[in-house]
Write a protein that holds these residues in place. Structure first.
Motif, mmCIF file in Angstrom:
data_model
loop_
_atom_site.group_PDB
_atom_site.id
_atom_site.type_symbol
_atom_site.label_atom_id
_atom_site.label_comp_id
_atom_site.label_asym_id
_atom_site.label_seq_id
_atom_site.Cartn_x
_atom_site.Cartn_y
_atom_site.Cartn_z
ATOM 1 N N LEU A 278 0.844 -1.110 -0.175
ATOM 2 C CA LEU A 278 0.220 -0.235 -0.034
ATOM 3 C C LEU A 278 0.814 1.264 -0.069
ATOM 4 C CD1 LEU A 278 -2.850 -0.326 2.118
ATOM 5 C CD2 LEU A 278 -2.410 -0.131 0.119
ATOM 6 N N ALA A 279 2.072 1.205 1.123
ATOM 7 C CA ALA A 279 2.970 2.063 1.052
ATOM 8 C C ALA A 279 3.943 2.352 -0.838
ATOM 9 C CB ALA A 279 3.614 2.299 2.054
ATOM 10 N N LEU A 280 4.020 1.119 -1.549
ATOM 11 C CA LEU A 280 4.234 2.043 -2.772
ATOM 12 C C LEU A 280 3.425 2.614 -3.626
ATOM 13 C CD1 LEU A 280 6.186 -1.025 -3.630
ATOM 14 C CD2 LEU A 280 7.301 1.008 -3.248
ATOM 15 N N LEU A 281 2.183 2.024 -3.406
ATOM 16 C CA LEU A 281 1.086 1.962 -3.954
ATOM 17 C C LEU A 281 0.775 3.971 -3.747
ATOM 18 C CD1 LEU A 281 -0.736 0.974 -6.624
ATOM 19 C CD2 LEU A 281 -2.636 0.751 -4.944
ATOM 20 N N GLY A 282 0.774 4.181 -2.943
ATOM 21 C CA GLY A 282 0.302 5.864 -2.588
ATOM 22 C C GLY A 282 1.839 6.227 -3.023
ATOM 23 N N ALA A 283 3.394 5.549 -2.928
ATOM 24 C CA ALA A 283 4.184 6.287 -3.485
ATOM 25 C C ALA A 283 4.270 6.791 -4.808
ATOM 26 C CB ALA A 283 5.174 5.612 -3.675
ATOM 27 N N ALA A 284 3.232 5.323 -5.842
ATOM 28 C CA ALA A 284 3.485 5.575 -6.942
ATOM 29 C C ALA A 284 2.236 6.767 -7.102
ATOM 30 C CB ALA A 284 3.507 4.239 -7.541
ATOM 31 N N ALA A 285 1.303 6.698 -6.667
ATOM 32 C CA ALA A 285 -0.220 7.543 -6.583
ATOM 33 C C ALA A 285 0.746 9.514 -6.954
ATOM 34 C CB ALA A 285 -1.004 7.182 -6.124
ATOM 35 N N TRP A 286 1.120 9.245 -5.825
ATOM 36 C CA TRP A 286 2.208 10.353 -5.873
ATOM 37 C C TRP A 286 2.638 11.183 -7.057
ATOM 38 C CZ3 TRP A 286 7.360 11.646 -4.800
ATOM 39 C CH2 TRP A 286 7.920 13.043 -4.385
ATOM 40 N N TYR A 287 3.616 10.127 -7.462
ATOM 41 C CA TYR A 287 4.261 10.326 -8.590
ATOM 42 C C TYR A 287 3.823 10.526 -9.800
ATOM 43 C CZ TYR A 287 8.789 9.345 -10.928
ATOM 44 O OH TYR A 287 9.940 9.557 -11.869
ATOM 45 N N ALA A 288 2.905 9.712 -9.977
ATOM 46 C CA ALA A 288 1.929 10.028 -10.806
ATOM 47 C C ALA A 288 0.691 11.475 -10.857
ATOM 48 C CB ALA A 288 0.903 9.140 -11.507
ATOM 49 N N PHE A 289 0.792 12.314 -9.940
ATOM 50 C CA PHE A 289 0.584 13.213 -10.073
ATOM 51 C C PHE A 289 1.291 14.347 -10.107
ATOM 52 C CE2 PHE A 289 -0.430 17.087 -6.950
ATOM 53 C CZ PHE A 289 -1.197 17.504 -7.506
ATOM 54 N N GLU A 290 2.973 13.925 -9.425
ATOM 55 C CA GLU A 290 3.658 15.160 -9.485
ATOM 56 C C GLU A 290 4.011 15.181 -11.081
ATOM 57 O OE1 GLU A 290 5.712 17.627 -7.510
ATOM 58 O OE2 GLU A 290 3.924 16.963 -6.229
ATOM 59 N N LEU A 291 3.771 13.688 -11.480
ATOM 60 C CA LEU A 291 4.767 13.647 -13.368
ATOM 61 C C LEU A 291 2.620 14.152 -14.210
ATOM 62 C CD1 LEU A 291 6.577 12.494 -15.347
ATOM 63 C CD2 LEU A 291 5.043 10.680 -14.876
ATOM 64 N N PHE B 229 11.035 12.369 -19.995
ATOM 65 C CA PHE B 229 9.822 11.832 -19.516
ATOM 66 C C PHE B 229 9.044 10.037 -19.489
ATOM 67 C CE2 PHE B 229 5.554 10.558 -21.126
ATOM 68 C CZ PHE B 229 4.583 11.040 -20.215
ATOM 69 N N TRP B 230 10.262 9.519 -20.476
ATOM 70 C CA TRP B 230 10.071 8.034 -20.220
ATOM 71 C C TRP B 230 10.585 7.517 -19.372
ATOM 72 C CZ3 TRP B 230 5.817 6.760 -23.117
ATOM 73 C CH2 TRP B 230 5.315 7.407 -24.330
ATOM 74 N N GLY B 231 11.498 7.842 -18.744
ATOM 75 C CA GLY B 231 12.250 7.318 -17.279
ATOM 76 C C GLY B 231 11.608 7.713 -16.731
ATOM 77 N N ALA B 232 10.934 8.633 -16.239
ATOM 78 C CA ALA B 232 9.661 8.432 -15.610
ATOM 79 C C ALA B 232 8.471 8.053 -15.041
ATOM 80 C CB ALA B 232 9.132 10.554 -15.566
ATOM 81 N N VAL B 233 8.053 7.277 -16.307
ATOM 82 C CA VAL B 233 6.947 6.651 -17.043
ATOM 83 C C VAL B 233 7.537 5.608 -16.513
ATOM 84 C CG1 VAL B 233 5.602 5.849 -18.693
ATOM 85 C CG2 VAL B 233 6.038 7.893 -18.981
ATOM 86 N N PHE B 234 8.720 5.086 -17.290
ATOM 87 C CA PHE B 234 9.173 3.466 -16.490
ATOM 88 C C PHE B 234 9.826 3.281 -14.912
ATOM 89 C CE2 PHE B 234 12.995 1.154 -15.821
ATOM 90 C CZ PHE B 234 12.772 -0.069 -16.803
ATOM 91 N N THR B 235 9.808 4.535 -13.920
ATOM 92 C CA THR B 235 9.915 4.626 -13.077
ATOM 93 C C THR B 235 8.607 4.583 -11.834
ATOM 94 O OG1 THR B 235 11.583 6.440 -12.531
ATOM 95 C CG2 THR B 235 10.746 5.869 -10.624
ATOM 96 N N LEU B 236 7.515 4.951 -12.596
ATOM 97 C CA LEU B 236 6.161 4.906 -12.539
ATOM 98 C C LEU B 236 5.839 3.047 -11.930
ATOM 99 C CD1 LEU B 236 3.011 6.146 -11.116
ATOM 100 C CD2 LEU B 236 2.735 6.917 -13.245
ATOM 101 N N ALA B 237 5.786 2.966 -14.013
ATOM 102 C CA ALA B 237 6.169 1.709 -13.906
ATOM 103 C C ALA B 237 6.346 0.578 -12.978
ATOM 104 C CB ALA B 237 6.170 0.945 -15.374
ATOM 105 N N LEU B 238 7.562 1.137 -12.666
ATOM 106 C CA LEU B 238 7.976 0.030 -11.676
ATOM 107 C C LEU B 238 7.619 -0.101 -10.311
ATOM 108 C CD1 LEU B 238 11.939 0.631 -12.024
ATOM 109 C CD2 LEU B 238 10.826 -1.349 -12.353
#
Length: 166
Positions: free
Chosen positions: A53-66, A75-84
């Motif tokens: 859940l913490a990682l999912l929250g971090a992914a949501a925050w990262y997606a919001f920032e992106l 940009f594609w490096g950030a998308v890859f990080t979000l996918a990871l």
């Protein structure tokens, strides 16, 4: 005529020739071979699910920032990080679920996840974020201790089913 493979985690057929291996366990906490689910399994599963859940929250925050236009190098490096982040979160949810069910492979997966958390938690704590570091270290250490208890090892020894692919 050949016999189907025998799974040691399932009970042997009855002496009257009937196959009792398809019968449902009598209690809700019964696991493979009728063992009761130890408290350590519950603790480890909860820790792993909370980490997911913490990682999912971090992914949501990262997606919001992106999406809000935060500057990124690529940009594609950030998308890859979000996918990871999303993939690792899904993997941890699967580990927590299948550990709760008693599958053998989840012990190693949970241990690796806890070691990763420790490698992030210690530098976080020594870097000045003491509360956040302790919040990562204590559950990870508890999960590692529970992973090596005899009753947890005995419960989490179920192997995959032998059902046909098609």
């Amino acid at each position: 005529m050949s016999r189907p493979p025998v799974n040691p985690a399932q009970p042997a057929p009855g002496s009257d020739g009937s196959d009792d291996s398809v019968a449902e366990p009598t209690s809700a906490g019964a696991g493979p071979a009728g063992n009761q689910r130890p408290a350590g399994i519950l603790v480890i599963s909860i820790v792993v699910a909370l980490e997911a859940l913490a990682l999912l929250g971090a992914a949501a925050w990262y997606a919001f920032e992106l999406l809000s236009g935060a500057p990124v190098l690529t940009f594609w490096g950030a998308v890859f990080t979000l996918a990871l982040l999303l993939a690792f979160s899904a993997w941890l949810f699967a580990v927590g679920l299948f550990l709760f069910r008693g599958y053998r492979w989840t012990r190693a997966a949970a241990l690796v996840a806890q070691l990763f958390v420790l490698t992030i938690g210690f530098p976080t704590m020594t870097g000045g974020l003491v509360f956040q570091g302790i919040a990562m270290i204590v559950p990870a250490l508890a999960a590692i201790v529970f992973l090596f208890q005899k009753n947890v090892i005995a419960f989490a020894s179920r192997v995959g089913g032998t059902s046909a692919a098609l």
